[in-house]
Design an enzyme around this catalytic site. Structure first.
Site, PDB file in Angstrom:
ATOM      1  N   GLY A  92      -6.458  17.744   4.082  1.00  0.00           N
ATOM      2  CA  GLY A  92      -5.307  17.590   4.966  1.00  0.00           C
ATOM      3  C   GLY A  92      -4.285  18.678   4.758  1.00  0.00           C
ATOM      4  O   GLY A  92      -4.103  19.168   3.625  1.00  0.00           O
ATOM      5  N   ALA A  93      -3.617  19.073   5.843  1.00  0.00           N
ATOM      6  CA  ALA A  93      -2.662  20.189   5.759  1.00  0.00           C
ATOM      7  C   ALA A  93      -1.354  19.861   6.478  1.00  0.00           C
ATOM      8  O   ALA A  93      -0.687  20.743   7.009  1.00  0.00           O
ATOM      9  CB  ALA A  93      -3.300  21.452   6.337  1.00  0.00           C
ATOM     10  N   GLY A  94      -0.954  18.584   6.484  1.00  0.00           N
ATOM     11  CA  GLY A  94       0.303  18.185   7.119  1.00  0.00           C
ATOM     12  C   GLY A  94       1.453  18.158   6.124  1.00  0.00           C
ATOM     13  O   GLY A  94       1.394  18.788   5.067  1.00  0.00           O
ATOM     14  N   SER A 139       9.706  -0.292   3.037  1.00  0.00           N
ATOM     15  CA  SER A 139      10.851   0.109   2.219  1.00  0.00           C
ATOM     16  C   SER A 139      11.831  -1.049   1.979  1.00  0.00           C
ATOM     17  O   SER A 139      12.331  -1.200   0.858  1.00  0.00           O
ATOM     18  CB  SER A 139      11.571   1.303   2.850  1.00  0.00           C
ATOM     19  OG  SER A 139      10.733   2.432   2.778  1.00  0.00           O
ATOM     20  N   LYS A 170      12.066  13.333  10.205  1.00  0.00           N
ATOM     21  CA  LYS A 170      12.192  14.013   8.907  1.00  0.00           C
ATOM     22  C   LYS A 170      12.707  15.458   9.003  1.00  0.00           C
ATOM     23  O   LYS A 170      13.481  15.889   8.160  1.00  0.00           O
ATOM     24  CB  LYS A 170      10.862  13.978   8.167  1.00  0.00           C
ATOM     25  CG  LYS A 170      10.503  12.588   7.640  1.00  0.00           C
ATOM     26  CD  LYS A 170       9.205  12.647   6.855  1.00  0.00           C
ATOM     27  CE  LYS A 170       9.138  11.521   5.847  1.00  0.00           C
ATOM     28  NZ  LYS A 170       8.053  11.697   4.882  1.00  0.00           N
ATOM     29  N   ILE A 199      -3.680   8.977  -0.657  1.00  0.00           N
ATOM     30  CA  ILE A 199      -2.302   8.531  -0.395  1.00  0.00           C
ATOM     31  C   ILE A 199      -2.251   7.362   0.596  1.00  0.00           C
ATOM     32  O   ILE A 199      -1.201   6.758   0.783  1.00  0.00           O
ATOM     33  CB  ILE A 199      -1.367   9.673   0.069  1.00  0.00           C
ATOM     34  CG1 ILE A 199      -1.763  10.209   1.435  1.00  0.00           C
ATOM     35  CG2 ILE A 199      -1.328  10.778  -0.967  1.00  0.00           C
ATOM     36  CD1 ILE A 199      -0.618  10.971   2.089  1.00  0.00           C
ATOM     37  N   ASP A 236       9.156  13.009  -1.690  1.00  0.00           N
ATOM     38  CA  ASP A 236       7.708  12.753  -1.596  1.00  0.00           C
ATOM     39  C   ASP A 236       6.930  13.410  -2.736  1.00  0.00           C
ATOM     40  O   ASP A 236       6.029  12.810  -3.325  1.00  0.00           O
ATOM     41  CB  ASP A 236       7.153  13.261  -0.261  1.00  0.00           C
ATOM     42  CG  ASP A 236       7.527  12.339   0.890  1.00  0.00           C
ATOM     43  OD1 ASP A 236       7.838  11.160   0.631  1.00  0.00           O
ATOM     44  OD2 ASP A 236       7.507  12.805   2.041  1.00  0.00           O
TER      45      ASP A 236
HETATM   46  P1  ATR Z   1       1.558  14.016   7.572  1.00  0.00           P
HETATM   47  O1  ATR Z   1       2.886  14.694   7.757  1.00  0.00           O
HETATM   48  O2  ATR Z   1       1.665  12.548   7.332  1.00  0.00           O
HETATM   49  O3  ATR Z   1       0.716  14.684   6.540  1.00  0.00           O
HETATM   50  P2  ATR Z   1       0.388  15.287   9.919  1.00  0.00           P
HETATM   51  O4  ATR Z   1       1.312  16.430   9.757  1.00  0.00           O
HETATM   52  O5  ATR Z   1       0.216  14.705  11.267  1.00  0.00           O
HETATM   53  O6  ATR Z   1       0.820  14.070   8.997  1.00  0.00           O
HETATM   54  O7  ATR Z   1      -1.036  15.698   9.303  1.00  0.00           O
HETATM   55  C1  ATR Z   1      -2.132  14.904   9.463  1.00  0.00           C
HETATM   56  C2  ATR Z   1      -3.340  15.477   8.697  1.00  0.00           C
HETATM   57  O8  ATR Z   1      -4.457  14.629   8.943  1.00  0.00           O
HETATM   58  C3  ATR Z   1      -3.744  16.865   9.177  1.00  0.00           C
HETATM   59  O9  ATR Z   1      -4.296  17.570   8.097  1.00  0.00           O
HETATM   60  C4  ATR Z   1      -4.810  16.551  10.219  1.00  0.00           C
HETATM   61  O10 ATR Z   1      -5.737  17.570  10.465  1.00  0.00           O
HETATM   62  P3  ATR Z   1      -5.453  18.672  11.629  1.00  0.00           P
HETATM   63  O11 ATR Z   1      -4.391  19.585  11.083  1.00  0.00           O
HETATM   64  O12 ATR Z   1      -6.753  19.363  11.821  1.00  0.00           O
HETATM   65  O13 ATR Z   1      -4.991  17.887  12.834  1.00  0.00           O
HETATM   66  C5  ATR Z   1      -5.490  15.383   9.544  1.00  0.00           C
HETATM   67  N1  ATR Z   1      -6.246  14.576  10.523  1.00  0.00           N
HETATM   68  C6  ATR Z   1      -5.740  13.682  11.403  1.00  0.00           C
HETATM   69  N2  ATR Z   1      -6.735  13.140  12.144  1.00  0.00           N
HETATM   70  C7  ATR Z   1      -7.897  13.702  11.706  1.00  0.00           C
HETATM   71  C8  ATR Z   1      -9.294  13.544  12.057  1.00  0.00           C
HETATM   72  N3  ATR Z   1      -9.674  12.671  12.992  1.00  0.00           N
HETATM   73  N4  ATR Z   1     -10.205  14.272  11.360  1.00  0.00           N
HETATM   74  C9  ATR Z   1      -9.834  15.150  10.397  1.00  0.00           C
HETATM   75  N5  ATR Z   1      -8.538  15.334  10.031  1.00  0.00           N
HETATM   76  C10 ATR Z   1      -7.597  14.624  10.663  1.00  0.00           C
END
Ligand code: ATR
Length: 286
Positions: free
Chosen positions: A135-137, A25, A74, A224, A110
């Site tokens: 991904g679901a974060g 940043s 955050k 991303i 974001d």
């Molecule tokens: P952010 O806020 O940056 O999105 P996060 O909330 O930690 O980060 O989310 C990380 C994402 O990467 C999640 O979807 C996570 O899957 P899980 O919910 O099953 O943990 C995914 N992720 C991280 N490591 C992983 C791995 N080794 N294999 C598959 N998915 C992974």
């Protein structure tokens, strides 16, 4: 007198987080400050979770107009702000903080950043009817919101933990459905847009181990992750002839509203800025 005036005009902002050493940043905001001839500075400051509240209380004393907030602050930053934008409330997290009438305000840029990055890097992307999101974060939540807002009709959300995907899908209603990675080959057949929102594929992390063999030929592939600039996913997509969009655009575009709030000028994401940040990423081994 001159000194007093220039001190008053000098504007400061920063990014806080822990760890914060690798944040790009400052590179982005200091480029814009110089480009626009604004007297100001943008630093990075390591702030531990226990120090966050005191840090916010000291913003004025430090001469800061505001700050960006990154991991792990955050959610707490949103809680501590007196005013929140609707989108920050919606995502339950803030990444941009500023003062208005002496009171702390919070936004989350974001989702906007993702939208603007695809507008710039893959115009017409929003003609997609169906998207497949890995991904679901927190990042996934912001990106799905952008996709739905821009008219993508349905999002198939895939996550290692299907439960977490289901939880996120529920927040959005019937336009989002959750699955595990086992369904990826099938869901790829109908996807107009595929997005990786996990950190997999990032330098130093595990690769994202998915084959694009069944992906619709016309699909756009977006990742991303921006270190490396070209992830394994993007390489695979290019080799299959797909249109691609890397992760750097989201980083650059999410920074725009903060700069405008602190420094009073809306900056642009130009090829020159992109080249500087790309250079820095390459130096870091990306
Ligand atoms: P952010 O806020 O940056 O999105 P996060 O909330 O930690 O980060 O989310 C990380 C994402 O990467 C999640 O979807 C996570 O899957 P899980 O919910 O099953 O943990 C995914 N992720 C991280 N490591 C992983 C791995 N080794 N294999 C598959 N998915 C992974």
């Amino acid at each position: 007198m001159d000194q007093i005036v220039s001190e008053m005009e000098f504007k400061r902002a920063c990014v806080i987080g822990s760890p914060i050493a690798h944040s790009r940043s400052p590179l982005i905001h200091n480029y814009w400050l110089k480009h626009h001839g604004i007297a100001g500075t943008y630093d990075k400051i390591e702030v531990k979770p226990a120090e966050l509240e005191a840090f916010f209380a000291s913003l004025a004393e430090r001469g800061l107009a505001g700050c960006n907030v990154t991991v792990p602050h955050k959610e707490e930053a949103l809680r501590l702000a007196k005013h929140r934008t609707a989108r920050a409330d919606e995502f339950g997290a803030a990444n941009t903080i500023w003062f208005e009438n002496g009171e702390l305000c919070a936004d989350n840029t974001d989702s906007h950043g993702y939208e603007m990055s695809l507008d710039q890097d893959a115009p017409g992307w929003d003609n997609a009817e169906r998207a497949l999101v890995f991904g679901a974060g927190g990042a996934s939540r912001a990106i799905i919101a952008a996709l739905l807002r821009r008219g993508v009709e349905h999002v198939d959300l895939i996550n290692r933990s299907v439960e977490r995907a289901e939880e996120l899908a529920r927040l959005f209603g019937r336009r989002v459905s959750a699955s595990g990675f086992d369904r990826a080959p099938l869901l790829m057949k109908d996807a107009d847009l595929l997005v990786n929102t996990t950190a997999l594929g990032m330098l130093g992390k595990e690769p994202l181990d998915v084959s694009l063999d069944t992906l619709k030929d016309s699909a756009l592939v977006s990742d991303i992750v921006y270190v490396p600039l070209e992830t394994g996913l993007i390489k695979q997509a290019k080799a299959r002839g797909h249109r691609v969009a890397g992760g750097l655009g989201m980083l650059l575009h999410q920074a725009v509203p903060g700069f405008a709030a602190w420094f009073g000028t809306t900056p642009e994401v130009t090829p020159a800025l992109r080249a500087i940040v790309e250079d820095d990423v390459r130096k870091a081994g990306g």
